[in-house]
Design a protein around this motif. Sequence first.
Motif, PDB file in Angstrom:
ATOM      1  N   PHE A   1       0.658  -1.187  -0.122  1.00 51.31           N
ATOM      2  CA  PHE A   1       0.029   0.036  -0.075  1.00 51.31           C
ATOM      3  C   PHE A   1       0.769   1.325   0.026  1.00 51.31           C
ATOM      4  N   GLY A   2       1.978   1.269   0.696  1.00 49.52           N
ATOM      5  CA  GLY A   2       2.958   2.439   0.683  1.00 49.52           C
ATOM      6  C   GLY A   2       3.574   3.016  -0.383  1.00 49.52           C
ATOM      7  N   GLY A   3       3.528   1.851  -1.394  1.00 54.05           N
ATOM      8  CA  GLY A   3       4.281   2.015  -2.657  1.00 54.05           C
ATOM      9  C   GLY A   3       3.476   2.423  -3.901  1.00 54.05           C
ATOM     10  N   ALA A   4       1.988   2.578  -3.502  1.00 52.00           N
ATOM     11  CA  ALA A   4       1.157   2.902  -4.521  1.00 52.00           C
ATOM     12  C   ALA A   4       1.007   4.192  -4.853  1.00 52.00           C
ATOM     13  N   ARG A   5       1.446   4.725  -6.078  1.00 58.33           N
ATOM     14  CA  ARG A   5       1.229   6.105  -6.765  1.00 58.33           C
ATOM     15  C   ARG A   5      -0.217   6.486  -7.281  1.00 58.33           C
ATOM     16  N   SER A   6      -0.917   5.579  -7.908  1.00 58.25           N
ATOM     17  CA  SER A   6      -2.061   5.878  -8.537  1.00 58.25           C
ATOM     18  C   SER A   6      -3.429   5.273  -8.120  1.00 58.25           C
ATOM     19  N   GLU A   7      -3.174   3.872  -7.688  1.00 61.38           N
ATOM     20  CA  GLU A   7      -4.467   3.504  -7.042  1.00 61.38           C
ATOM     21  C   GLU A   7      -4.270   2.145  -6.182  1.00 61.38           C
ATOM     22  N   ILE A   8      -5.373   2.331  -5.318  1.00 64.27           N
ATOM     23  CA  ILE A   8      -5.169   0.954  -4.426  1.00 64.27           C
ATOM     24  C   ILE A   8      -6.703   0.603  -4.505  1.00 64.27           C
ATOM     25  N   GLY A   9      -6.845  -0.747  -4.475  1.00 63.30           N
ATOM     26  CA  GLY A   9      -8.184  -1.595  -4.424  1.00 63.30           C
ATOM     27  C   GLY A   9      -8.297  -2.259  -3.349  1.00 63.30           C
ATOM     28  N   VAL A  10      -9.417  -2.506  -2.715  1.00 60.62           N
ATOM     29  CA  VAL A  10      -9.442  -3.733  -1.666  1.00 60.62           C
ATOM     30  C   VAL A  10     -10.902  -4.043  -1.533  1.00 60.62           C
ATOM     31  N   LEU A  11     -10.900  -5.512  -1.818  1.00 58.27           N
ATOM     32  CA  LEU A  11     -12.213  -6.074  -2.077  1.00 58.27           C
ATOM     33  C   LEU A  11     -12.270  -7.164  -0.931  1.00 58.27           C
ATOM     34  N   VAL A  12     -13.017  -7.090   0.132  1.00 63.39           N
ATOM     35  CA  VAL A  12     -13.277  -8.144   1.215  1.00 63.39           C
ATOM     36  C   VAL A  12     -14.650  -8.228   1.633  1.00 63.39           C
ATOM     37  N   TYR A  13     -14.918  -9.140   2.446  1.00 63.54           N
ATOM     38  CA  TYR A  13     -16.250  -9.247   3.354  1.00 63.54           C
ATOM     39  C   TYR A  13     -16.056  -8.143   4.434  1.00 63.54           C
ATOM     40  N   SER A  14     -14.830  -8.392   5.066  1.00 60.06           N
ATOM     41  CA  SER A  14     -14.748  -7.127   6.256  1.00 60.06           C
ATOM     42  C   SER A  14     -13.239  -6.691   6.299  1.00 60.06           C
ATOM     43  N   GLY A  15     -12.106  -7.748   5.977  1.00 63.75           N
ATOM     44  CA  GLY A  15     -11.086  -7.196   6.009  1.00 63.75           C
ATOM     45  C   GLY A  15     -10.601  -6.723   7.437  1.00 63.75           C
ATOM     46  N   LEU A  16     -10.909  -7.147   8.434  1.00 67.18           N
ATOM     47  CA  LEU A  16     -11.102  -6.623   9.921  1.00 67.18           C
ATOM     48  C   LEU A  16      -9.622  -6.609  10.122  1.00 67.18           C
TER      49      LEU A  16
END
Length: 245
Positions: free
Chosen positions: A97-112
């Motif tokens: 995540f720290g290396g992202a420059r243009s986009e981050i995407g997270v697809l989960v049910y909870s990702g708690l």
Amino acid sequence: MSSVRIENLALRRALSAARLRDRDVAEVLKVDTKTVQRWLAGRRPQPQHRWALADLVGVHESELWPGGEVPPVMDPEVVTVYPHRSSVPREVWRELFGGARSEIGVLVYSGLFLAEDVDLMQVLADRASAGAVVRILLGDPQAPAVARRGDDEGIGEAMAAKAGNALVLHRSLTASRGAQVRLHATVLYASIFRADDEMLVNSHVYRLGAAQAPVLHLRRQDGGRLFATYGEAFERVWAEAEPLG
């Protein structure tokens, strides 16, 4: 009925060209001379001996044993495979995540596990503030798919509760410019964590929590399809999801 073996003339010619005798091969590979003679007579060596023999005579394994089984080839987009999500080092998540420059995407049910990590949530907020588009897809706590996943994992209503907790913890992220959260009601077969051209894919396994299921670390390559397959799945869910009110 015993199988009939045909003398391996390719191996015999390769040894002759390399000026090696059966006892020379036996000494190098640390096997019995009779074992080498059986290989020459047509018996197929174990993989480690095939590779050593091919290196010894300087030819490709397929030239010595044509038509044999082809060893599995790792897709070039696969960086590594973790036996379960809990074995993914925390540094990998932070670098992803720290290396992202243009986009981050997270697809989960909870990702708690992610929502409860204050440092990682701050990384997401920082990336959004720096101009990256951060999109989070959480399971709708009221969705039948979330309830079904809870049953599949053997935790029942706890899954909906986890999704509700994650929802609360992600609300603060929406205050960051560039961060969006949506709720989905989709049946997921994998959780997806993407940052530009890097991706972690956490498969869903029946009767196992996501933390115990395998994770693929992918890196997009020109012409590759594996990364794109999961990326397209994310986009389909995002298009159907409801923005967080």
